[in-house]
Write a protein that holds these residues in place. Sequence first.
Motif, short mmCIF file in Angstrom:
data_model
loop_
_atom_site.label_atom_id
_atom_site.label_comp_id
_atom_site.label_asym_id
_atom_site.label_seq_id
_atom_site.Cartn_x
_atom_site.Cartn_y
_atom_site.Cartn_z
N THR A 1 -5.18 7.11 -14.81
CA THR A 1 -4.83 7.83 -13.64
C THR A 1 -3.59 7.36 -12.91
O THR A 1 -3.08 6.36 -13.19
CB THR A 1 -6.05 7.79 -12.69
N ASP B 1 0.79 -1.30 0.05
CA ASP B 1 0.08 0.11 0.05
C ASP B 1 0.81 1.27 -0.12
O ASP B 1 0.39 2.14 -0.78
CB ASP B 1 -1.03 -0.03 1.31
N LYS C 1 2.43 1.74 -3.50
CA LYS C 1 1.50 2.15 -4.31
C LYS C 1 1.42 3.68 -4.22
O LYS C 1 1.09 4.24 -5.06
CB LYS C 1 0.24 1.52 -4.29
N GLU C 2 1.12 4.11 -2.94
CA GLU C 2 1.03 5.62 -2.63
C GLU C 2 2.42 6.36 -3.27
O GLU C 2 1.99 7.29 -3.69
CB GLU C 2 0.88 5.96 -1.12
N ASP D 1 -0.92 1.00 -9.51
CA ASP D 1 -1.37 -0.32 -9.49
C ASP D 1 -0.76 -1.07 -10.35
O ASP D 1 -0.37 -2.29 -9.97
CB ASP D 1 -3.06 -0.30 -9.45
N GLU E 1 2.18 6.47 -6.95
CA GLU E 1 1.02 7.39 -7.39
C GLU E 1 1.65 8.90 -7.26
O GLU E 1 1.36 9.55 -8.34
CB GLU E 1 -0.03 7.12 -6.64
N TYR F 1 -3.22 6.49 -10.05
CA TYR F 1 -3.57 5.41 -9.19
C TYR F 1 -3.45 4.18 -10.04
O TYR F 1 -2.71 3.00 -9.69
CB TYR F 1 -4.91 5.51 -8.70
N ASP F 2 -4.14 4.35 -11.44
CA ASP F 2 -4.24 3.12 -12.15
C ASP F 2 -2.67 2.69 -12.43
O ASP F 2 -2.27 1.43 -12.70
CB ASP F 2 -4.82 3.32 -13.44
#
Length: 73
Positions: A56, A17, A20-21, A62, A24, A58-59
């Motif tokens: 995005t 997590d 990923k943050e 991910d 992003e 985020y995408d």
Amino acid sequence: MDDITYNGNNTFNVTEDRLKELLEHEVTMELYNMNVDSPGSCMFGIESMYPGYGETPYDVADKMISDIIDAAH
């Protein structure tokens, strides 16, 4: 910083997590640095930097995590 620990020898462990943050935020900063600020240009910026990774930040993050996990197997 419970999500990141130092192992020594300049190596770290980071949770999925948190990674990923961080990814992003990195993608968002790359877009900002490209001065991508007009409507609709964000998608163009992401697609030009990360084709097929999503629409995005985020995408993209991910998908990067998924690629890292797949490469480890």
